[in-house]
Design a protein around this motif. Structure first.
Motif, PDB file in Angstrom:
ATOM      1  N   GLN A  71       0.611  -1.732 -11.444  1.00 43.14           N
ATOM      2  CA  GLN A  71      -0.482  -0.922 -10.910  1.00 43.14           C
ATOM      3  C   GLN A  71      -0.557   0.402 -11.671  1.00 43.14           C
ATOM      4  OE1 GLN A  71      -0.169  -0.750  -6.673  1.00 43.14           O
ATOM      5  NE2 GLN A  71      -2.214   0.092  -6.409  1.00 43.14           N
ATOM      6  N   ILE A  85      13.620  -1.825   3.257  1.00 44.64           N
ATOM      7  CA  ILE A  85      14.095  -0.561   2.679  1.00 44.64           C
ATOM      8  C   ILE A  85      14.511   0.312   3.846  1.00 44.64           C
ATOM      9  CG2 ILE A  85      13.509   1.480   1.331  1.00 44.64           C
ATOM     10  CD1 ILE A  85      11.684  -0.199  -0.362  1.00 44.64           C
ATOM     11  N   PRO A 121      -4.771  -4.740   3.120  1.00 45.37           N
ATOM     12  CA  PRO A 121      -5.026  -3.300   3.094  1.00 45.37           C
ATOM     13  C   PRO A 121      -3.971  -2.527   2.322  1.00 45.37           C
ATOM     14  CG  PRO A 121      -4.762  -4.107   5.360  1.00 45.37           C
ATOM     15  CD  PRO A 121      -4.476  -5.251   4.451  1.00 45.37           C
ATOM     16  N   ASN A 122      -4.225  -1.269   2.064  1.00 45.68           N
ATOM     17  CA  ASN A 122      -3.251  -0.381   1.418  1.00 45.68           C
ATOM     18  C   ASN A 122      -1.945  -0.426   2.185  1.00 45.68           C
ATOM     19  OD1 ASN A 122      -5.940   1.924   0.995  1.00 45.68           O
ATOM     20  ND2 ASN A 122      -5.025   0.692  -0.595  1.00 45.68           N
ATOM     21  N   GLY A 123      -0.848  -0.548   1.461  1.00 53.49           N
ATOM     22  CA  GLY A 123       0.464  -0.525   2.102  1.00 53.49           C
ATOM     23  C   GLY A 123       0.891  -1.844   2.717  1.00 53.49           C
ATOM     24  N   ALA A 124       0.119  -2.910   2.500  1.00 54.52           N
ATOM     25  CA  ALA A 124       0.433  -4.205   3.124  1.00 54.52           C
ATOM     26  C   ALA A 124       1.682  -4.856   2.524  1.00 54.52           C
ATOM     27  CB  ALA A 124      -0.760  -5.151   2.995  1.00 54.52           C
ATOM     28  N   GLY A 125       2.027  -4.465   1.299  1.00 52.85           N
ATOM     29  CA  GLY A 125       3.189  -5.066   0.640  1.00 52.85           C
ATOM     30  C   GLY A 125       2.834  -5.899  -0.581  1.00 52.85           C
ATOM     31  N   LYS A 126       1.590  -5.799  -1.047  1.00 50.17           N
ATOM     32  CA  LYS A 126       1.137  -6.632  -2.167  1.00 50.17           C
ATOM     33  C   LYS A 126       1.933  -6.342  -3.441  1.00 50.17           C
ATOM     34  CE  LYS A 126      -3.019  -4.912  -1.859  1.00 50.17           C
ATOM     35  NZ  LYS A 126      -2.777  -3.917  -0.767  1.00 50.17           N
ATOM     36  N   SER A 127       2.052  -5.057  -3.783  1.00 49.09           N
ATOM     37  CA  SER A 127       2.776  -4.706  -5.015  1.00 49.09           C
ATOM     38  C   SER A 127       4.249  -5.077  -4.901  1.00 49.09           C
ATOM     39  CB  SER A 127       2.636  -3.211  -5.321  1.00 49.09           C
ATOM     40  OG  SER A 127       1.299  -2.885  -5.613  1.00 49.09           O
ATOM     41  N   THR A 128       4.796  -4.918  -3.701  1.00 50.71           N
ATOM     42  CA  THR A 128       6.205  -5.281  -3.497  1.00 50.71           C
ATOM     43  C   THR A 128       6.388  -6.780  -3.705  1.00 50.71           C
ATOM     44  OG1 THR A 128       6.371  -3.469  -1.899  1.00 50.71           O
ATOM     45  CG2 THR A 128       8.142  -5.114  -1.890  1.00 50.71           C
ATOM     46  N   ILE A 182       9.392  -4.143   4.632  1.00 50.60           N
ATOM     47  CA  ILE A 182       8.190  -4.018   3.803  1.00 50.60           C
ATOM     48  C   ILE A 182       7.577  -5.389   3.569  1.00 50.60           C
ATOM     49  CG2 ILE A 182       7.442  -3.380   1.481  1.00 50.60           C
ATOM     50  CD1 ILE A 182       9.388  -1.019   1.768  1.00 50.60           C
TER      51      ILE A 182
HETATM   52  P1  ADP Z   1       0.383  -2.387  -1.381  1.00 51.58           P
HETATM   53  O1  ADP Z   1       0.583  -2.727  -2.818  1.00 51.58           O
HETATM   54  O2  ADP Z   1      -0.058  -3.553  -0.555  1.00 51.58           O
HETATM   55  O3  ADP Z   1      -0.539  -1.216  -1.177  1.00 51.58           O
HETATM   56  P2  ADP Z   1       3.209  -1.718  -1.455  1.00 51.58           P
HETATM   57  O4  ADP Z   1       3.875  -3.019  -1.698  1.00 51.58           O
HETATM   58  O5  ADP Z   1       3.088  -0.803  -2.608  1.00 51.58           O
HETATM   59  O6  ADP Z   1       1.789  -1.952  -0.762  1.00 51.58           O
HETATM   60  O7  ADP Z   1       4.000  -0.942  -0.301  1.00 51.58           O
HETATM   61  C1  ADP Z   1       4.162  -1.504   0.970  1.00 51.58           C
HETATM   62  C2  ADP Z   1       4.814  -0.473   1.882  1.00 51.58           C
HETATM   63  O8  ADP Z   1       6.136  -0.255   1.470  1.00 51.58           O
HETATM   64  C3  ADP Z   1       4.117   0.865   1.859  1.00 51.58           C
HETATM   65  O9  ADP Z   1       4.134   1.395   3.178  1.00 51.58           O
HETATM   66  C4  ADP Z   1       4.990   1.692   0.948  1.00 51.58           C
HETATM   67  O10 ADP Z   1       4.915   3.050   1.272  1.00 51.58           O
HETATM   68  C5  ADP Z   1       6.356   1.119   1.211  1.00 51.58           C
HETATM   69  N1  ADP Z   1       7.263   1.191   0.057  1.00 51.58           N
HETATM   70  C6  ADP Z   1       7.092   0.565  -1.131  1.00 51.58           C
HETATM   71  N2  ADP Z   1       8.106   0.834  -1.975  1.00 51.58           N
HETATM   72  C7  ADP Z   1       8.933   1.665  -1.291  1.00 51.58           C
HETATM   73  C8  ADP Z   1      10.156   2.323  -1.597  1.00 51.58           C
HETATM   74  N3  ADP Z   1      10.754   2.159  -2.782  1.00 51.58           N
HETATM   75  N4  ADP Z   1      10.726   3.098  -0.641  1.00 51.58           N
HETATM   76  C9  ADP Z   1      10.139   3.256   0.566  1.00 51.58           C
HETATM   77  N5  ADP Z   1       8.991   2.661   0.916  1.00 51.58           N
HETATM   78  C10 ADP Z   1       8.397   1.887   0.008  1.00 51.58           C
END
Ligand code: ADP
Ligand code: MG
Length: 273
Positions: free
Chosen positions: A85, A14, A38-45, A19
């Motif tokens: 989530q 992005i 950890p938080n922000g690792a990219g799991k949800s992505t 990410i």
């Molecule tokens: P997790 O689920 O592991 O906590 P995420 O996959 O939600 O992590 O996000 C991974 C990283 O990507 C985070 O730093 C988040 O802030 C960033 N991120 C996720 N989606 C976006 C987006 N649409 N625009 C900018 N940054 C994003």
């Protein structure tokens, strides 16, 4: 093992931020895979990429041997269920109506005859029948989480992608969710669950995938992935890993010094009872 997903070199960028970077893994039917990190690792992505909701900016993803991009939204909806989530549900629906939404992909197919059975079974499995007829916004966080899970179960898809399905749940219901995941895998489904509790993940998952800052740092059995060194490096906190006395599976315990735990030495022990 029949493969559900083949993920090869997947990246998601992005603007200038990677990410996800170079993620490769296989996800099999009949297994529970826990996605940790950890938080922000990219799991949800990554879950969004598997769902087909987020197009990766690099690499390839195949579901059942076919590029994910070739699947139509309707085909995908019958193949994989997604628990997000954040569960944004419009107001004024009852729990049961939310679960009914899980049946939408089967509208107009012979499987629509199973709607009632699938909805009741999903409510029973998530222990949600008792509050199913209450308005969704009046339910507690944990009750909403169970209704949302029931919606995904009612969809009766071969693949389930669950983002933090245990986040709002008490101890007993957390165990229930993972037992449900195990049962589904036992019936041949592929279950991917993002989990924060490493001990819970280790207790129930066949495979553990650990992400850190967009990269896959480990992929294997819970015992292979959960070394104290790796967990300490990725989570930046000291831990001890012990075998569960009953199952032998790894249990991850944060290490605390007696002084940190001793409230009499911190001066705030008064008046807290
Ligand atoms: P997790 O689920 O592991 O906590 P995420 O996959 O939600 O992590 O996000 C991974 C990283 O990507 C985070 O730093 C988040 O802030 C960033 N991120 C996720 N989606 C976006 C987006 N649409 N625009 C900018 N940054 C994003
Ligand atoms: Mg997340």
């Amino acid at each position: 093992m029949t493969i559900a997903y083949r993920v090869h070199g997947v990246g998601h960028r992005i603007v200038d931020v990677e990410i996800l970077d170079g993620i490769s893994l296989e996800i099999g039917y009949g297994r529970v895979l826990a996605l940790v990190g950890p938080n922000g690792a990219g799991k949800s992505t990554l879950l969004g990429v598997l769902a087909g909701d987020t197009a990766p900016t690099g690499g390839s993803v195949e579901l059942d041997g076919r590029p994910l991009g070739d699947w139509s939204p309707a085909e995908l909806a019958r193949r994989r269920g997604v628990l997000l989530q954040q569960n944004a549900v419009a107001f004024s629906f009852t729990g049961r109506q939310v679960v009914e939404m899980g049946r939408a992909p089967w509208l107009g197919t012979p499987s629509a005859d199973d709607d009632e059975r699938a909805i009741e079974a999903a409510l029973a499995e998530t222990d949600a029948t008792a509050f199913a007829d209450r308005p969704f916004p009046t339910l507690s966080g944990g009750e909403r989480a169970r209704i949302s899970l029931a919606r995904v179960l009612a969809q009766e898809t071969p693949v389930l992608l669950l983002d933090e399905p245990t986040a709002a749940l008490d101890l007993g219901h957390q165990e229930d969710v993972l037992r449900i995941a195990r049962r589904l895998a036992g019936r041949g489904r592929a279950v991917v669950a993002v989990l924060h509790d490493l001990s819970l993940a280790a207790a129930y998952a066949d495979d553990l995938v650990m992400l850190d800052r967009g990269r896959l740092v480990a992929d294997g059995s819970p015992a292979e992935v959960l070394s104290a060194e790796r967990v300490e490096e990725v989570y930046r906190t000291p831990v001890r890993i012990l075998p569960d006395p009953d199952t032998g599976r790894p249990v991850v315990l944060p290490r605390r010094t007696p002084a940190e735990a001793d409230r009499t030495s911190s001066g705030d022990a008064q008046g807290t009872r």
